[in-house]
Design an enzyme around this catalytic site. Structure first.
Site, mmCIF file in Angstrom:
data_model
loop_
_atom_site.group_PDB
_atom_site.id
_atom_site.type_symbol
_atom_site.label_atom_id
_atom_site.label_comp_id
_atom_site.label_asym_id
_atom_site.label_seq_id
_atom_site.Cartn_x
_atom_site.Cartn_y
_atom_site.Cartn_z
ATOM 1 N N ARG A 87 2.676 89.768 -14.604
ATOM 2 C CA ARG A 87 2.377 89.614 -16.026
ATOM 3 C C ARG A 87 3.552 89.058 -16.824
ATOM 4 N NH1 ARG A 87 1.359 95.019 -19.051
ATOM 5 N NH2 ARG A 87 3.597 94.862 -19.455
ATOM 6 N N ASP A 88 3.211 88.229 -17.817
ATOM 7 C CA ASP A 88 4.178 87.634 -18.738
ATOM 8 C C ASP A 88 5.381 87.087 -17.977
ATOM 9 O OD1 ASP A 88 5.096 86.712 -21.100
ATOM 10 O OD2 ASP A 88 5.208 88.643 -22.101
ATOM 11 N N CYS A 89 5.101 86.057 -17.211
ATOM 12 C CA CYS A 89 6.077 85.563 -16.231
ATOM 13 C C CYS A 89 7.343 84.972 -16.846
ATOM 14 C CB CYS A 89 5.411 84.522 -15.325
ATOM 15 S SG CYS A 89 4.704 83.097 -16.205
ATOM 16 N N SER A 103 8.250 92.408 -21.191
ATOM 17 C CA SER A 103 6.835 92.738 -21.027
ATOM 18 C C SER A 103 6.312 92.468 -19.628
ATOM 19 C CB SER A 103 6.011 91.964 -22.065
ATOM 20 O OG SER A 103 6.414 90.613 -22.136
#
Length: 601
Positions: free
Chosen positions: A268-270, A275
């Site tokens: 997620r949220d690379c 986050s």
């Protein structure tokens, strides 16, 4: 476990006191005549306990005359029991004595009407349930057991039953079908109905000076890890309520819609460390089985069929595949990985298909913001990849009700003092350092234009847009009142721009920000609603590394001393100091958001 008690009127209390009769299993009750009718009610008290803490739920049912304003009181059996955060009532505590007073929206109780309230509490030693309550000063005279059949009308029972057997959960108004009906979705789920007010956020806002001015606004519930589905009572960034708790509370409130943020993709949220999620980039099967499937199972419960459930699908995900992979300024290895293995595209497609099949569920996919996607090199390709995800993993565009922009961001809704078509001394506004050749200067114009683009690539023509206005007001003394000086294109833009960030790419706990437009439906053509998806006062990330067990990392863009990187033009971060981890309550930020609110509070 539910504890049911009966509260009776003053005359009945005196009669009982005079009789002085106590029978094992409960107090003897005297039948109430019409002349004695006054305050009478049943109270159900239940709690979910864990070491050192608990969540309590209370339901009051009025069995007597109509009540205009109520005060519920009880005494904790243990001096170590404390109310910490409450909802649907104003709580106060002195010693072991607790008082819960009605609010403006739930103070009137007709005969037979019920209302629910609750609180998060702490305990030491033990956590026994209270066994005595008062309503408007009238003492509890009921028993603790419930008969399986109704009592005779002539002889008093040995215990005082409620008028009906108490349910273990709030019942629907009609018998639910065995399966969720397919339903016909409304065009705009926000229109004509009240939104769900998260009691956990409301309690935090009410604890702030002046917070009650905004605490009744609907905000979204963030499901940012698997544990949040059932609730995380020991977390600083999620509440004790799980998905079902929130849905049940929405029914109790009489809300017409409730908003969830679906936010736990593999990798997620690379492009941001604050986050990053709990799932690795190759854990798509786990995302499906342990995250999306359980959420869909709960949201698909027939008891919620009349509630409009709105899911904001995976913020900061698909646009990253366009802007933050190899060849882009600040591209990351993680973004390359999830683009190559299809984790984002297939994860979003699966979520859309699973959740969109429910007749009362509305999916809105995150679509970045104008300062991220406003350039031609990003605008069209992002629309294309959103379409690719919408038809992946068995989904179709029919599972997409719309899109949301500016989620958890700060882009100004409107820039009234300059337009992208303006020229200063022969130079277009697009040449200014702030606009930097972007085709959009504010969020409303971007959202409306992006909607047109999305329809052109194959999405349904009736899709609606949402704009997160929770932190883009930019009011206060620093708000410009007119255009900037026309000395240069930069003085013109910088002197008149509403958005006071140091750079459009700055996203973490921005100094000077304010609450924006309050949530409302149909504010502009093509816009379904202005929404507060990011609950004001919840941190974007910590100012420094803070060890935690919640999977929250440290990103230098949340450090006020950081000088920036290629993604923000090597500008300072503009972040507030002393911020807690992502999702945790940040009092200083909440106070600043209220001070700088526009429209002002």
């Amino acid at each position: 476990m539910n504890v049911w008690r009966r509260l009776s009127g003053p005359r009945r209390g005196l009669a009982l006191a005079g009789a002085g009769v106590l029978v094992a299993g409960g107090l003897v009750t005297i039948p109430v005549t019409a002349a004695q009718a006054a305050t009478q009610c049943d109270v159900a008290y239940s709690s979910n306990d864990w070491p050192g803490g608990f969540t309590a739920s209370i339901t009051i049912k009025n069995l007597g005359d109509p009540v205009n304003g109520w005060t519920l009181g009880w005494t904790f059996p243990n001096s170590g029991q404390r109310v910490q955060q409450g909802w649907s009532a104003e709580f106060s505590q002195s010693g072991s004595q607790v008082t819960a007073r009605s609010l403006s929206y739930n103070g009137n109780l007709a005969t037979g009407a019920s209302t629910s309230l609750g609180f998060n509490g702490a305990w030491s030693g033990s956590n026994p349930k209270p066994t005595s309550f008062t309503l408007n000063g009238v003492v509890c005279n009921g028993g603790t057991t419930n008969p399986t059949t109704g009592p005779p009308t002539t002889a008093p029972p040995t215990t005082t039953p409620p008028t009906t057997a108490p349910p273990t959960t709030a019942p629907p108004t009609t018998a639910p079908p065995t399966t969720t009906p397919p339903g016909v979705k409304v065009d705009n789920p926000y229109a004509g109905v009240p939104g769900y007010v998260n009691p956990e956020w409301k309690a935090k806002a009410n604890a702030e000076p002046g917070g009650s001015r905004v605490s009744s606004n609907p905000t979204a519930v963030w499901l940012d890890r698997i544990a949040a589905i059932n609730g995380t009572p020991n977390s600083s960034s999620n509440g004790a309520f799980g998905v079902r708790d929130h849905l049940d509370e929405a029914l109790r409130q009489g809300a017409g819609y409730i908003q969830f943020v679906i936010y736990n993709l593999p990798g997620r949220d690379c492009s941001a460390l604050a986050s990053n999620g709990e799932l690795g980039p190759d854990e798509l099967p786990r995302y499906k089985a342990e995250y999306i499937d359980p959420i869909a199972a709960i949201q698909g419960d027939a008891k919620y069929r009349n509630l409009r459930i709105i899911n904001v699908i995976e913020i900061d995900s698909l646009p990253n595949l366009i802007t933050n992979t190899s060849g882009q300024a600040g591209g990351t290895v993680m973004c390359d990985t999830v683009k190559a293995n299809g984790a984002y595209v297939n994860g979003v497609g699966y979520a859309l298909a699973k959740l969109g099949s429910l007749g009362n569920v509305y999916n809105y996919i995150d679509a970045g913001h104008h300062g991220w996607l406003g350039w031609d090199t990003n605008f069209g390709p992002t629309a294309d990849i959103l379409k690719t995800a919408a038809v992946a993993s068995g989904s179709t565009v029919n599972n997409v009700h719309g899109f949301i922009t500016n989620t958890a961001n700060y882009s100004a809704l409107r820039e009234p003092y300059f337009k992208v078509t303006d020229n200063v001394n022969g130079q277009t506004v697009r040449q200014s350092k702030w606009v930097d050749w972007n085709y959009y200067v504010d969020e409303l114009s971007f959202a409306q234009a992006f909607r047109t683009k999305l329809v052109s690539v194959g999405f349904n023509s009736n899709i609606g847009m949402l704009i997160d206005t929770s932190r883009n007001g930019w009011g206060g003394s620093a708000r410009p009142t007119g255009p900037g000086a026309t000395t240069t294109v930069d003085t013109y833009v910088n002197g008149g721009r509403i958005d006071r960030r140091l750079h459009l790419g700055n996203w973490c706990n921005q100094a000077g920000a304010g609450l924006g437009e309050r949530p409302r439906a149909n504010p502009e053509p093509g816009i379904d609603a202005y929404v507060w998806v990011k609950p004001p006062g919840e941190s974007d990330g910590s100012s420094k590394e803070i060890p935690n067990t919640e999977g929250k990392g440290f990103d230098r863009m949340c450090d006020p001393t950081y000088g920036g990187n290629a993604r923000n033009g090597n500008n300072p971060s503009g972040a507030l100091a002393d911020a807690p981890i992502s999702g945790a309550w940040f009092s200083a930020q909440f106070q600043e958001l209220m001070r700088n609110a526009y429209p002002a509070l």
